[in-house]
Design an enzyme around this catalytic site. Structure first.
Site, mmCIF file in Angstrom:
data_model
loop_
_atom_site.group_PDB
_atom_site.id
_atom_site.type_symbol
_atom_site.label_atom_id
_atom_site.label_comp_id
_atom_site.label_asym_id
_atom_site.label_seq_id
_atom_site.Cartn_x
_atom_site.Cartn_y
_atom_site.Cartn_z
ATOM 1 N N GLY A 1 -5.500 -3.718 7.738
ATOM 2 C CA GLY A 1 -6.308 -2.521 7.929
ATOM 3 C C GLY A 1 -7.281 -2.602 9.089
ATOM 4 O O GLY A 1 -7.519 -1.607 9.780
ATOM 5 N N THR B 1 0.851 -1.188 0.000
ATOM 6 C CA THR B 1 0.000 0.000 0.000
ATOM 7 C C THR B 1 0.882 1.231 0.000
ATOM 8 O O THR B 1 1.852 1.305 0.747
ATOM 9 C CB THR B 1 -0.902 0.000 1.255
ATOM 10 O OG1 THR B 1 -1.878 -1.011 1.091
ATOM 11 C CG2 THR B 1 -1.596 1.345 1.456
ATOM 12 N N GLY C 1 -0.484 -2.315 6.283
ATOM 13 C CA GLY C 1 -0.635 -3.549 7.052
ATOM 14 C C GLY C 1 -2.085 -3.964 7.136
ATOM 15 O O GLY C 1 -2.900 -3.562 6.303
ATOM 16 N N ARG D 1 -15.129 -5.549 0.912
ATOM 17 C CA ARG D 1 -14.369 -5.151 2.105
ATOM 18 C C ARG D 1 -13.570 -3.871 1.816
ATOM 19 O O ARG D 1 -12.927 -3.737 0.790
ATOM 20 C CB ARG D 1 -13.417 -6.285 2.486
ATOM 21 C CG ARG D 1 -12.481 -5.971 3.665
ATOM 22 C CD ARG D 1 -11.129 -5.510 3.212
ATOM 23 N NE ARG D 1 -10.161 -5.430 4.319
ATOM 24 C CZ ARG D 1 -8.976 -4.846 4.227
ATOM 25 N NH1 ARG D 1 -8.586 -4.311 3.099
ATOM 26 N NH2 ARG D 1 -8.170 -4.809 5.263
ATOM 27 N N VAL D 2 -13.625 -2.941 2.739
ATOM 28 C CA VAL D 2 -12.813 -1.732 2.636
ATOM 29 C C VAL D 2 -11.866 -1.714 3.827
ATOM 30 O O VAL D 2 -12.277 -1.986 4.958
ATOM 31 C CB VAL D 2 -13.704 -0.464 2.632
ATOM 32 C CG1 VAL D 2 -12.853 0.799 2.711
ATOM 33 C CG2 VAL D 2 -14.566 -0.435 1.366
ATOM 34 N N GLY D 3 -10.608 -1.426 3.575
ATOM 35 C CA GLY D 3 -9.612 -1.434 4.651
ATOM 36 C C GLY D 3 -9.449 -0.073 5.290
ATOM 37 O O GLY D 3 -10.303 0.809 5.194
ATOM 38 N N ASP D 4 -8.314 0.086 5.944
ATOM 39 C CA ASP D 4 -8.012 1.352 6.624
ATOM 40 C C ASP D 4 -7.601 2.457 5.652
ATOM 41 O O ASP D 4 -7.793 3.649 5.932
ATOM 42 C CB ASP D 4 -6.855 1.144 7.616
ATOM 43 C CG ASP D 4 -5.598 0.614 6.919
ATOM 44 O OD1 ASP D 4 -5.725 -0.179 5.956
ATOM 45 O OD2 ASP D 4 -4.486 0.997 7.313
HETATM 46 C C1 SD4 Z 1 -5.555 -2.913 3.770
HETATM 47 N N1 SD4 Z 1 -3.859 -1.586 4.799
HETATM 48 O O1 SD4 Z 1 -6.302 -3.009 2.803
HETATM 49 C C2 SD4 Z 1 -4.210 -2.245 3.577
HETATM 50 C C3 SD4 Z 1 -3.231 -3.273 3.127
HETATM 51 C C4 SD4 Z 1 -1.810 -2.833 3.123
HETATM 52 O O2 SD4 Z 1 0.365 -3.159 2.480
HETATM 53 O O3 SD4 Z 1 -1.437 -1.826 3.653
HETATM 54 N N2 SD4 Z 1 -0.904 -3.570 2.598
HETATM 55 O O4 SD4 Z 1 -5.839 -3.363 4.879
#
Ligand code: SD4
Length: 334
Positions: free
Chosen positions: A249, A195, A247, A223-226
């Site tokens: 999320g 990311t 990381g 799904r939506v992450g951070d």
């Molecule tokens: C997520 N934070 O979708 C992102 C994934 C990510 O390096 O950062 N990967 O959760």
């Protein structure tokens, strides 16, 4: 007052001695970004920063660059969800706390620019899914084919065979050696997932940030992450500083990660200490779970000082200023 009296009073704290304060000059302009793939991203942002451009333009330019790079885990070349569909998350935030975000955006090449358009032309902060795509199309962003990049397709096929629709969460700490654009995925089907989060301060001292990603690979569709969530994947407070994350999320969202980092900086912690504290919070919540996941935070304060911390080994970040242009290795806790 004689010398004895003076010493007595000052030792009791009754006399304030005013010493000259030699504070370090603010380091600006500067741009920092997650992972080693941040090196060319910083170079792109630097073109704007070094010609007195605005930090918000610099971070958008950096994000656009990586979204254009097919052989990377960001943008349409990134890894798909478990149904084989690439869905993109992105956000942008400027020095006035203007912000825009997209979640689960399909078939649009530059989610970061859609996020900026939302920020600048709508009363909203975030659009998701079909609505985000509709908004992008209405605003002239072309619809791209719904195909996977060659590498993503290969990795997806391997994953389908071995993991049978169980999303793998611990990805980043399997990362091997560095170098921009290290192999997309490893023999065992796990991947090198990057990311892109970046934060810049321009020569005016204004701070902005941007994040762009295809999100956690093989996630459940929808799904939506951070990454696109203001206060989770990115937070900017122009009086204090800014932070971004990479990381798992879900863990970042649970502690409003980057907002937490910025608040720690507001209370006087250095960027590195602030990132460390945020990682500790995640670990404290569930120490057992933390052993198998990675989160890294990266932050900059108003003086242009920066730092990072991660839960696991393997998080790296890139820095470009007038003094340096290099990849740093983050400290880690477990
Ligand atoms: C997520 N934070 O979708 C992102 C994934 C990510 O390096 O950062 N990967 O959760």
């Amino acid at each position: 007052m004689n010398r004895k009296k003076f010493l007595q009073l000052s030792s009791m704290g009754l006399i304030a001695i005013k010493l000259p304060v030699f504070s370090k000059p603010v380091q600006k302009p500067i741009v920092i970004s997650t992972w080693d793939s941040g090196m060319p991203v910083n170079a792109e942002a630097w073109k704007i920063l070094s010609s007195n451009g605005k930090s918000v333009d610099a971070v958008e330019a950096g994000a656009i660059y990586i979204e254009d790079t097919i052989n990377c885990c960001v943008g349409l070349g990134g890894f798909p969800d478990r149904d084989g569909i690439v869905t993109l998350d992105a956000c942008i935030m400027d020095e006035k706390a203007n912000c825009g975000a997209v979640g689960g955006l399909e078939q649009i090449k530059h989610p970061i620019s859609v996020a900026r358009k939302i920020m600048e032309t709508t009363p909203h902060v975030m659009l998701v899914g079909k609505g985000a795509q509709q908004f992008a199309l209405e605003n002239g962003f072309p619809k791209e084919p719904a195909t996977l990049s060659e590498d993503a397709e290969k990795a997806y096929k391997v994953w389908l065979e071995k993991n049978q629709y169980k999303p793998e969460i611990n990805i980043e700490n399997k990362r091997t050696s560095g170098g921009p654009f290290a192999p997309m995925f490893f023999e065992d089907g796990t991947l090198n997932h990057d990311t892109m989060g970046l934060v810049a301060m321009d020569s005016n001292g204004d701070i902005s940030g941007a994040v762009t990603t295809s999100g956690m690979a093989y996630k459940i569709h929808g799904r939506v992450g951070d990454s696109p969530i203001i206060g989770a994947g990115l937070f900017v407070d122009n009086e204090v500083g800014a932070a971004t994350s990479s990381g798992v999320g879900e863990e970042v969202i649970r502690i409003c990660g980057t907002h937490t980092v910025v608040e720690y900086m507001r209370n006087g912690l250095s960027p590195e200490q602030a990132c460390k504290k945020a990682c500790e919070r995640i670990i404290k919540r569930d120490p057992e779970k933390a052993k198998t996941l990675q989160v890294g935070f990266l932050a900059m304060n108003k003086k242009g000082e920066y730092g990072a911390y991660a839960i696991q080994k393997g998080f790296v970040y890139s820095v470009k200023s007038n003094n340096e242009n290099k990849i740093h290795t983050s400290k880690f806790l477990i």
